[in-house]
Design a protein around this motif. Structure first.
Motif, PDB file in Angstrom:
ATOM      1  N   ALA A  36       4.537 -12.982 -15.532  1.00 23.07           N
ATOM      2  CA  ALA A  36       3.589 -11.899 -15.284  1.00 23.07           C
ATOM      3  C   ALA A  36       3.617 -11.559 -13.806  1.00 23.07           C
ATOM      4  O   ALA A  36       3.802 -12.444 -12.966  1.00 23.07           O
ATOM      5  N   VAL A  37       3.507 -10.270 -13.491  1.00 20.28           N
ATOM      6  CA  VAL A  37       3.414  -9.859 -12.095  1.00 20.28           C
ATOM      7  C   VAL A  37       2.168  -9.001 -11.920  1.00 20.28           C
ATOM      8  O   VAL A  37       1.809  -8.222 -12.806  1.00 20.28           O
ATOM      9  N   LYS A  38       1.512  -9.176 -10.791  1.00 17.25           N
ATOM     10  CA  LYS A  38       0.311  -8.406 -10.480  1.00 17.25           C
ATOM     11  C   LYS A  38       0.582  -7.563  -9.242  1.00 17.25           C
ATOM     12  O   LYS A  38       0.931  -8.079  -8.180  1.00 17.25           O
ATOM     13  N   ILE A  39       0.453  -6.255  -9.389  1.00 15.72           N
ATOM     14  CA  ILE A  39       0.736  -5.305  -8.309  1.00 15.72           C
ATOM     15  C   ILE A  39      -0.465  -5.250  -7.371  1.00 15.72           C
ATOM     16  O   ILE A  39      -1.607  -5.130  -7.812  1.00 15.72           O
ATOM     17  N   PHE A  40      -0.201  -5.301  -6.067  1.00 11.53           N
ATOM     18  CA  PHE A  40      -1.278  -5.224  -5.086  1.00 11.53           C
ATOM     19  C   PHE A  40      -1.139  -3.938  -4.266  1.00 11.53           C
ATOM     20  O   PHE A  40      -0.268  -3.838  -3.409  1.00 11.53           O
ATOM     21  N   LEU A  41      -1.983  -2.982  -4.540  1.00 11.59           N
ATOM     22  CA  LEU A  41      -2.140  -1.795  -3.701  1.00 11.59           C
ATOM     23  C   LEU A  41      -3.629  -1.515  -3.591  1.00 11.59           C
ATOM     24  O   LEU A  41      -4.346  -1.604  -4.593  1.00 11.59           O
ATOM     25  N   PRO A  42      -4.126  -1.212  -2.407  1.00 12.73           N
ATOM     26  CA  PRO A  42      -5.570  -0.982  -2.272  1.00 12.73           C
ATOM     27  C   PRO A  42      -5.998   0.240  -3.065  1.00 12.73           C
ATOM     28  O   PRO A  42      -5.347   1.283  -3.034  1.00 12.73           O
ATOM     29  N   VAL A  43      -7.089   0.121  -3.811  1.00 15.69           N
ATOM     30  CA  VAL A  43      -7.588   1.232  -4.614  1.00 15.69           C
ATOM     31  C   VAL A  43      -7.987   2.382  -3.697  1.00 15.69           C
ATOM     32  O   VAL A  43      -8.715   2.201  -2.725  1.00 15.69           O
ATOM     33  N   GLY A  44      -7.498   3.579  -4.005  1.00 14.23           N
ATOM     34  CA  GLY A  44      -7.847   4.764  -3.235  1.00 14.23           C
ATOM     35  C   GLY A  44      -7.104   4.918  -1.941  1.00 14.23           C
ATOM     36  O   GLY A  44      -7.331   5.852  -1.197  1.00 14.23           O
ATOM     37  N   HIS A  45      -6.201   4.005  -1.626  1.00 14.10           N
ATOM     38  CA  HIS A  45      -5.445   4.136  -0.371  1.00 14.10           C
ATOM     39  C   HIS A  45      -4.476   5.299  -0.487  1.00 14.10           C
ATOM     40  O   HIS A  45      -3.729   5.392  -1.447  1.00 14.10           O
ATOM     41  N   PRO A  46      -4.464   6.240   0.508  1.00 17.40           N
ATOM     42  CA  PRO A  46      -3.560   7.403   0.404  1.00 17.40           C
ATOM     43  C   PRO A  46      -2.111   6.998   0.543  1.00 17.40           C
ATOM     44  O   PRO A  46      -1.787   6.044   1.230  1.00 17.40           O
TER      45      PRO A  46
END
Length: 896
Positions: A111-121
């Motif tokens: 399993a992989v979990k993607i990390f991107l900040p919510v709402g980051h442009p």
């Protein structure tokens, strides 16, 4: 778009220097040959300091889809299925890190979990947002990823039976940051959320709840005690119960955005605005984070007891939290302490909290007794197992007695069941009439028993001829059907054996289809037949052998056809996995060869030195046309003559390149990026040809002059002398060297005028630099401020590439311009013999003498100049007595 067109586009991209070998491999491996340029997103360069680089149109989660390959080159994964429904958590499988370096079998699911900040442009190079806002976004994203990476790397150290393993932090040039985790197959158990939906409408008994949650507290206290790390997102979705009763905590410490949980016992408590359902990546005090975990544990207990969360109850009964019916008053007081977050009444240790709750709910029961539920279940079932064993022994004894009986006994089992199983004694119906009827029934029984002893279709059909006076018609017909089926099974097995032997020994792939059809027919008649398993395996191995033979002959189409047949029966077989990998590798290599051929054909159409250089850079290590490209570069080498005068001692002077006369536009157009206001564009004519130094004057050349004239040798800053350009020389020292060289050779040497310098630097190129307008392509042509230098000089504005040097480089280390001159830009600034004037141009081919309050023009930029100052039109100036470690000079020799 068809494959041929797409291949050509990829090849053209390679020619322009925009696609590297890794991108070619990825493009070749994808069935639709998707260009790597389409996938470029926010990338990160790992070094002494982390630098984030925007190179694409955005990194929105909507661009993720099944089949996409992400990750660093040494740990790439293919996304298979969106597990979260929000494109945050994916089922994935590792792919080979590098073609030709993976002879084993691909790794299993993960399993992989993607990390991107919510709402980051999305941050892009062409963004219309103001520069300061973009910079703030980059700084914020860098800080966010640094925190996430630290948390993931800490989570990898967790080694506990009840914690799903986190394998590591991955971040490749494609811009997708993710954590790689152990994959827990949802089919092998259930989450507490699933169990609540299916069976927990009214909650669960306390014994069941404590069995589930004791391992959870063990895991929480282990992480707190050994690694000072909290879960931060404990709920019913993150507690998984396997089919064997084991507990696994999912996503331990792998949260996305910050959240302050809502208080349930204190008025005014509410979730932070915009809170995300994930846990926190922001730093918090250790006490707070561990108290949050205990609070989450208390919420979990309440929900499992009642079937509803505290928040659901509060929505129906505002400002109240009623005691669960299954909980006594003492236990309720303990649970309320756990629900008292964020006050200090809420404990920080999960294990003692749950132990106190259990002791209050079940006085006299110890936690140690609770911790072995599997052993308890084992003893609980021992009486049942004993009864089962006794029943089996009884059946065995009865069967033995029946088989030993010389004659069938009269119990009326047929009348009760209506049918019998083969192998059991058949008794006639009870006698209800006279002796004649009894004799008839006895004769019928003997006839049927005779047929059973023979147990052939003929025997049973002979018995059926007695009908309608036969009492066992249904049993006889069932036996006939059984025997017919057995005959069919034997025929099918024989036909299968014949066909599969033809496949195995004669490599006749068509017979494999016949053998499979026989197996399908056998499965319809006897689903539990062992031959189904062994037969399918034989077919798999037979077709795999045909696929390998086709692969050995480079017939990829046939190899894939046989492999597809084998995979239709048993996809997960290790031999098939290895064969599929090998096929993918060979197929990728073939595609790369085709792309390489297309790229070279495109280069031949352009037929410039830059195009051939770009091809040789991008095609390694599989340059099938390297020799042809290198031969073309030799043919395209500048044809300007090179001369060398001899000094008075017979040694050779500097190499000088003959420059023809001609005209050009001096200065820069208004639209040139980075231009200064003293670069006015004006036509300039060089009327007389001349020769100019192929290289900047080097230390070994200048040192000969200094030694001959008794001068002090200029400092080299500890960087080395020899072929490195001479530095720390003033304008007058450079002029003195030209005069000495003139005396030694009998020819007039001098410094170039500003017009002569720019004319030779451009070499007929109107772009801002002699390799083009993009400074980030300059590392092959010039030694200037680059990523190598930025590692030492933080804050530099640099070319986004590596030129391999921090300070000066030996003369000729980089590619020449189209006149065959090296280092016309970069390495060191070069003196001219023209006085600086912002408006009035200096004489085109005549030197000027020093004047009070006037400065001489220096040109070309140096090893520490930012890209703006490394342009053909850029003008610098210094006083005649000035000298420094970035300033040198180049010679001009006048021709007769």
């Amino acid at each position: 778009m068809d494959i041929e067109t797409r291949s050509k586009e990829v090849a053209d991209t390679c020619v322009e220097g925009q696609l590297d070998q890794e991108a070619l491999l990825d493009s070749a491996a994808d069935a639709n040959l998707q260009s790597a340029a389409d996938n470029l997103t926010l990338s990160i360069v790992e070094g002494p300091e982390t630098e984030i680089r925007a190179v694409g149109e955005g990194i929105g989660l909507e661009t993720l889809e099944s089949g996409k390959v992400i990750g660093p080159a040494d740990r790439r994964v293919r996304l298979l299925h969106d597990l979260s429904g929000e494109k945050r958590i994916w089922l994935a499988r590792a792919v080979a890190p590098t073609l030709g370096q993976n002879d084993g079998v691909a790794e299993e699911f993960q399993a992989v979990k993607i990390f991107l900040p919510v709402g980051h442009p999305a941050i892009t190079r062409e963004s219309k947002r103001e520069e300061r806002a973009q910079r703030a976004d980059l700084i914020g994203l860098r800080a966010y990823l640094a925190r996430v990476r630290a948390r993931v790397e800490l989570a990898t150290k967790l080694d506990h039976l009840n914690i799903a393993h986190v394998r590591g932090w991955r971040y490749g040039a494609d811009g997708w940051p993710f954590a790689e985790m152990e994959y827990i197959n949802p089919r092998n158990g259930y989450t507490l959320a699933q169990r609540l939906r299916e069976q927990g409408r009214d909650g669960f008994p306390w014994d069941t709840i404590i069995t589930w949650l004791l391992p959870v507290t063990d895991a929480l206290d282990y992480a707190r005690r050994e690694h000072r790390i909290a879960h931060q997102h404990l709920d019913t979705d993150t507690v998984f119960v396997t089919d064997q009763g084991e507990i696994k905590l999912l996503g331990f410490s792998l949260a996305i955005e910050s959240r302050e949980p809502r208080s349930v016992l204190f008025a005014g408590g509410g979730p932070t605005a915009g809170a995300n359902p994930e846990g926190s990546t922001d730093p918090a005090t250790a006490e707070t984070t561990f108290r949050r975990d205990v609070f989450a544990l208390a919420l979990l207990v309440y929900q499992l007891l009642t079937g509803k969360s505290v928040y659901e109850v509060q929505s129906q009964q505002p400002n109240t939290v009623p005691r669960p019916d299954r909980l006594n008053d003492d236990a309720w007081r303990v649970l309320r302490r756990g629900l008292a977050y964020p006050s200090e009444l809420c404990p920080t240790d999960a294990g003692p909290f749950l132990a106190a709750l259990d002791a209050a709910q079940c006085p006299g029961t110890t936690v140690a007794h609770r911790r072995n539920p599997i052993l308890k279940r084992k003893w609980k079932w021992m009486p049942v197992a004993g009864l089962g064993l006794a029943a089996i022994l009884s059946i065995y004894w009865l069967t033995t007695r029946v088989n030993k009986a010389p004659e069938p006994t009269p119990p009326a089992r047929i009348a009760q069941s209506g049918e019998t199983a083969p192998g059991l004694d058949i008794t006639p119906p009870s006698t209800v009439g006279g002796s004649a009827q009894a004799l008839e029934r006895e004769a019928d029984l003997h006839a049927f028993e005779a047929a059973r002893r023979v147990d052939t279709q003929v025997a049973y059909r002979l018995y059926l001829q007695r009908c309608p006076r036969c009492g066992y018609e249904r049993e006889a017909r069932a036996a006939v059907q059984r025997l017919e089926t057995a005959d069919k099974i034997r025929e099918i097995k024989a036909a299968f054996e014949t066909a599969v032997l033809a496949l195995e020994r004669e490599s006749r792939g068509d017979r494999g289809d016949v053998a499979r059809s026989r197996l399908d027919a056998l499965a319809a008649l006897a689903p539990d037949e062992p031959l189904l398993t062994t037969g399918r395996l034989r077919l798999v191995l037979g077709w795999a052998a045909l696929a390998q033979a086709s692969l050995d002959k480079a017939d990829l189409g046939e190899a894939r056809r046989w492999l597809k047949k084998a995979e239709s029966l048993q996809v997960e077989h290790p031999e098939l996995k290895a064969l599929a990998q090998r096929l993918d590798q060979v197929d990728a290599e073939e595609r790369i060869k085709r792309l390489d051929a297309d790229a070279f054909a495109a280069v031949q159409r352009v037929h410039t030195r830059k195009a051939y250089w770009s091809y040789l850079e991008r095609c390694a290590p599989m340059c099938n046309h390297r020799a042809e490209a290198e031969a073309a570069l030799v043919r395209l080498a500048p044809a300007n003559p090179v001369l060398r005068d001899r000094l008075s001692d017979g040694s050779q002077g500097p190499e000088m390149v003959v420059i023809p006369s001609g005209g050009f536009l001096m200065g820069s157009p208004p639209q040139e990026k980075g231009r200064y206001n003293d670069e006015k564009l004006r036509p300039t004519l060089i009327e007389t040809s001349f020769a100019i130094g192929k290289y900047e004057v080097m230390f070994h050349e200048y040192d000969r002059f200094a030694t001959a004239t008794g001068r002090t040798l200029p400092l080299d800053q500890g960087w080395g002398r020899g072929r490195r350009p001479v530095i720390n020389v003033s304008w007058q020292a450079a002029v003195d060297y030209t005069q000495w060289l003139s005396q030694q050779t009998g020819h007039r040497y001098r410094l170039p005028t500003e017009a002569e310098w720019e004319y030779t630097a451009r070499a007929g190129i109107a772009a801002s630099r002699y390799w083009g307008d993009d400074p980030d392509q300059g590392c092959a042509y010039a030694n200037a401020a680059d990523l190598d230098g930025k590692q030492m000089f933080v804050g530099w504005t640099v070319m986004k590439c590596h030129d391999g040097q921090i300070y000066t480089a030996p003369a000729g280390s980089y590619r020449s311009n189209d006149f065959g001159l090296h280092d016309m830009l970069g390495n060191v600034l070069e003196w001219t013999c023209s006085l600086y004037d912002k408006e009035a141009p200096a004489p085109i081919q005549s030197c000027q003498q020093p004047a009070e309050d006037r400065q001489f023009v220096v040109r070309g930029g140096s090893w520490n100049d930012e890209p703006r100052n490394v342009r053909s039109a850029e003008r610098h100036r210094s006083r005649a007595n000035y000298q420094d470690y970035f300033l040198g000079f180049r010679l001009v020799r006048e021709l007769p």
